[in-house]
Design an enzyme around this catalytic site. Structure first.
Site, mmCIF file in Angstrom:
data_model
loop_
_atom_site.group_PDB
_atom_site.id
_atom_site.type_symbol
_atom_site.label_atom_id
_atom_site.label_comp_id
_atom_site.label_asym_id
_atom_site.label_seq_id
_atom_site.Cartn_x
_atom_site.Cartn_y
_atom_site.Cartn_z
ATOM 1 N N HIS A 241 37.897 36.967 37.953
ATOM 2 C CA HIS A 241 38.608 37.452 39.142
ATOM 3 C C HIS A 241 37.659 37.607 40.348
ATOM 4 O O HIS A 241 37.850 37.002 41.396
ATOM 5 C CB HIS A 241 39.212 38.840 38.875
ATOM 6 C CG HIS A 241 40.109 38.931 37.694
ATOM 7 N ND1 HIS A 241 41.405 38.498 37.714
ATOM 8 C CD2 HIS A 241 39.906 39.438 36.446
ATOM 9 C CE1 HIS A 241 41.973 38.742 36.546
ATOM 10 N NE2 HIS A 241 41.087 39.308 35.754
HETATM 11 C C1 BDR Z 1 40.454 43.347 38.466
HETATM 12 O O1 BDR Z 1 40.401 44.503 37.650
HETATM 13 C C2 BDR Z 1 39.188 44.572 36.971
HETATM 14 O O2 BDR Z 1 39.432 44.708 35.607
HETATM 15 C C3 BDR Z 1 38.403 43.331 37.310
HETATM 16 O O3 BDR Z 1 37.042 43.650 37.484
HETATM 17 C C4 BDR Z 1 39.029 42.827 38.581
HETATM 18 O O4 BDR Z 1 38.404 43.377 39.720
HETATM 19 C C5 BDR Z 1 41.446 42.358 37.889
HETATM 20 O O5 BDR Z 1 42.713 42.935 37.818
#
Ligand code: BDR
Ligand code: CA
Length: 311
Positions: A241
């Site tokens: 992400h």
């Molecule tokens: C986001 O939430 C976290 O778990 C990850 O680091 C990312 O920023 C994804 O939903």
């Protein structure tokens, strides 16, 4: 010319890869890293940020601790995804570099007031508590921000932590609401795009094959945190992400989206933290963000692997 950035983060394996990508990239000057509570509580995120700087060979990077809880709600964490420490996977030593004395919110305010207007980009990889707090405390800085590029929200993918909310926005919807309404130039990486940044087996083996500490550590982080998405979505690997945020700064042509209006749901218990994006332009609400929808995944992984090789 280098672009000055502040990375606001809750590491997190994918945050770690984003930080490494930024540290490896000469186009970016990391003015500081501000830790926030999110994936794991603040004592771990502020420690993990320093572990990652040392892994990247950059112990000179300034790391600041920020808010330990969302503006109005109790903290929700995600150890079930990232493990107990937030960085489970590789065996990395505790950091020896010091944490900065200043609070992260003060650092954000001071930096935006002292750097020339329109020259500092905020890269937000976690809940938006630090940035919203800075905006509330010092409204004069809002106009001085060059751009906010953030990972958060979803439209077509709807949600990951609830049926309708993505984790970063869900953890602190009030903070997200403040940032989304701030009038800053916003670029949003929702799940719609980050779920395309999938670390397939060959892509992870390319990290490992770098044979460096960084390459092997990144491969081991992914080995750990891919199990969650593989089980949940049946996907081929873990979604990276947060590195999408840094990739946008380095190679915006890899990503595409639409300028739309995005509002955060802050009231409903059922849909709290939902990002209501007017993707189809069915309201007369003015666009407030570039909402990214697609990614050249092969180009993204080529860039990431090439950059990580430099560390
Ligand atoms: C986001 O939430 C976290 O778990 C990850 O680091 C990312 O920023 C994804 O939903
Ligand atoms: Ca994150």
């Amino acid at each position: 010319m280098t672009r000055k950035i502040i990375i606001d983060t809750d590491p997190g394996q994918d945050d770690a890869v984003a930080i490494l990508l930024a540290l490896a990239s000469p186009e970016l000057e990391v003015l500081g890293i501000t830790a926030v509570a999110g994936n794991v509580p603040l004592p771990l995120t502020r420690k993990n940020a320093r572990i990652v700087c040392e892994l990247g060979g950059r112990p000179d990077t300034r790391v600041f601790a920020g808010c330990d809880a969302p503006l109005e709600r109790p903290l929700v964490t995600a150890e079930y995804v990232h493990g107990k420490t937030g960085l489970n996977g590789p065996d990395l030593p505790d950091p020896t570099m010091a944490l900065q004395d200043r609070h992260a919110v003060d650092f954000i305010i001071d930096t935006l007031r002292t750097e020339a207007p329109d020259t500092v980009t905020l890269c937000a990889l976690g809940p938006l508590t630090n940035i919203a707090t800075a905006f509330q405390r010092a409204p004069d800085i809002v106009d001085r921000v060059s751009q906010i590029v953030l990972m958060g929200g979803a439209y077509f993918e709807v949600g990951n932590v609830t049926p309708t909310a993505e984790f970063n926005i869900y953890v602190d919807p009030q903070a997200a609401d403040i940032v989304f309404r701030s009038g800053c130039d916003l670029v949003i990486m929702p799940l719609d795009v980050t779920h395309r940044a999938l670390v397939t087996r060959p892509r992870n083996e390319a990290f490992r094959a770098l044979g460096t500490r960084v390459g092997v550590a990144v491969a081991e982080m992914t080995d750990f945190f891919e199990r969650f998405d593989k089980e949940k979505y049946g996907s081929e690997g873990a979604p990276l992400h947060d590195p999408c945020v840094i990739a946008y700064l380095l190679a915006p042509e890899l990503l595409s989206g639409r300028r739309v209006n995005v509002v955060v749901e802050t009231q409903s218990e059922l849909t709290l933290g939902m990002t209501v994006a007017d993707w189809w332009g069915v309201t007369d609400r003015s666009p407030n963000a570039l909402f990214i929808g697609d990614l050249d995944a092969d180009g993204f992984f080529a860039l990431l692997t090439e950059r990580l090789a430099r560390l």
